[in-house]
Design a protein around this motif. Sequence first.
Motif, mmCIF file in Angstrom:
data_model
loop_
_atom_site.group_PDB
_atom_site.id
_atom_site.type_symbol
_atom_site.label_atom_id
_atom_site.label_comp_id
_atom_site.label_asym_id
_atom_site.label_seq_id
_atom_site.Cartn_x
_atom_site.Cartn_y
_atom_site.Cartn_z
ATOM 1 N N TRP A 59 52.253 40.921 -20.379
ATOM 2 C CA TRP A 59 52.788 40.825 -21.741
ATOM 3 C C TRP A 59 54.054 41.651 -21.940
ATOM 4 O O TRP A 59 54.906 41.314 -22.761
ATOM 5 N N HIS A 60 54.182 42.762 -21.217
ATOM 6 C CA HIS A 60 55.266 43.712 -21.504
ATOM 7 C C HIS A 60 56.373 43.772 -20.455
ATOM 8 O O HIS A 60 57.314 44.545 -20.611
ATOM 9 N N VAL A 61 56.273 42.969 -19.396
ATOM 10 C CA VAL A 61 57.326 42.990 -18.384
ATOM 11 C C VAL A 61 58.637 42.483 -18.996
ATOM 12 O O VAL A 61 58.628 41.657 -19.909
ATOM 13 N N TYR A 68 56.546 52.009 -22.248
ATOM 14 C CA TYR A 68 57.433 51.215 -21.381
ATOM 15 C C TYR A 68 57.200 51.601 -19.925
ATOM 16 O O TYR A 68 57.090 52.787 -19.595
ATOM 17 N N VAL A 69 57.115 50.601 -19.075
ATOM 18 C CA VAL A 69 56.972 50.809 -17.634
ATOM 19 C C VAL A 69 58.011 49.940 -16.941
ATOM 20 O O VAL A 69 58.156 48.756 -17.269
ATOM 21 N N GLU A 70 58.759 50.527 -16.022
ATOM 22 C CA GLU A 70 59.738 49.757 -15.249
ATOM 23 C C GLU A 70 59.018 48.636 -14.501
ATOM 24 O O GLU A 70 57.935 48.862 -13.945
ATOM 25 N N PRO A 71 59.607 47.444 -14.453
ATOM 26 C CA PRO A 71 58.959 46.342 -13.734
ATOM 27 C C PRO A 71 58.574 46.692 -12.293
ATOM 28 O O PRO A 71 57.491 46.335 -11.841
ATOM 29 N N SER A 72 59.440 47.408 -11.586
ATOM 30 C CA SER A 72 59.131 47.781 -10.200
ATOM 31 C C SER A 72 57.920 48.720 -10.146
ATOM 32 O O SER A 72 57.103 48.650 -9.215
ATOM 33 N N ASP A 73 57.797 49.593 -11.154
ATOM 34 C CA ASP A 73 56.642 50.498 -11.219
ATOM 35 C C ASP A 73 55.355 49.735 -11.547
ATOM 36 O O ASP A 73 54.282 50.081 -11.059
ATOM 37 N N MET A 74 55.490 48.700 -12.367
ATOM 38 C CA MET A 74 54.333 47.851 -12.664
ATOM 39 C C MET A 74 53.776 47.240 -11.386
ATOM 40 O O MET A 74 52.572 47.292 -11.120
ATOM 41 N N ILE A 118 39.763 52.665 -11.639
ATOM 42 C CA ILE A 118 41.164 52.275 -11.850
ATOM 43 C C ILE A 118 41.601 52.795 -13.210
ATOM 44 O O ILE A 118 40.965 52.521 -14.232
ATOM 45 N N SER A 119 42.676 53.562 -13.213
ATOM 46 C CA SER A 119 43.113 54.188 -14.466
ATOM 47 C C SER A 119 43.876 53.209 -15.345
ATOM 48 O O SER A 119 44.524 52.281 -14.856
ATOM 49 N N ASP A 120 43.794 53.423 -16.644
ATOM 50 C CA ASP A 120 44.556 52.624 -17.608
ATOM 51 C C ASP A 120 46.007 53.085 -17.611
ATOM 52 O O ASP A 120 46.325 54.190 -17.161
ATOM 53 N N ASN A 121 46.876 52.228 -18.137
ATOM 54 C CA ASN A 121 48.272 52.610 -18.333
ATOM 55 C C ASN A 121 48.636 52.275 -19.777
ATOM 56 O O ASN A 121 48.778 51.107 -20.136
ATOM 57 N N ASN A 122 48.753 53.318 -20.596
ATOM 58 C CA ASN A 122 49.044 53.133 -22.018
ATOM 59 C C ASN A 122 50.492 53.472 -22.377
ATOM 60 O O ASN A 122 50.810 53.648 -23.555
#
Length: 197
Positions: free
Chosen positions: A72-74, A131-137, A124-128
Amino acid sequence: MAKTASSTKSTAKTAPKKLSATKVEQTKKLQKSAILFPTDLGEKASKDISGAMNSVLADVFALYLKTKNFHWHVSGPHFRDYHLMLDDHGEELFAMTDPIAERVRKLGGTTLRSIGHISKLQSISDNNADYVEPSDMLAELCQDNIKLTSRMRVAHDICDKYNDSATASLIEEWIDQTEKRAWFLFETGRKMDSSGH
């Protein structure tokens, strides 16, 4: 004499009812116990395999939600490719959930009941992050899929210990799917070297 025959007939008629009522009570007790369905693998196997599979299921749900979060956020120049790939991955993960939960039930165990239950079991940890860089995703999801593979291998070992080939064979398919997702994420996230490769 007639009374005796009559009372014998009466006793004969009520005896099966008492036996039937006893069976009903036994079934009710079994249904209320931790092991809700009898299995030839035994109670210990049911408990251990169900516990391992519920941990896998918690991680599958956690990874599913994280994958959809990133879907959804990429953003960025590769939006369409990443968006579609992550949607495919999310569908694969969600498709695993019902067979895992139903397998636990077939083994006589109980399975996950809530988001809170998932949070207690997930590794597996959540990611809240906002913003996350696409490469980091991609890198994070790659590592999470590898972690899920490891957890499934542990569950497979437990199945082997109790000769539960049905659950083990399902896990083998899911390991292959999970390794494929990790491979796609890794290759998609690789940076080209100076020669263009």
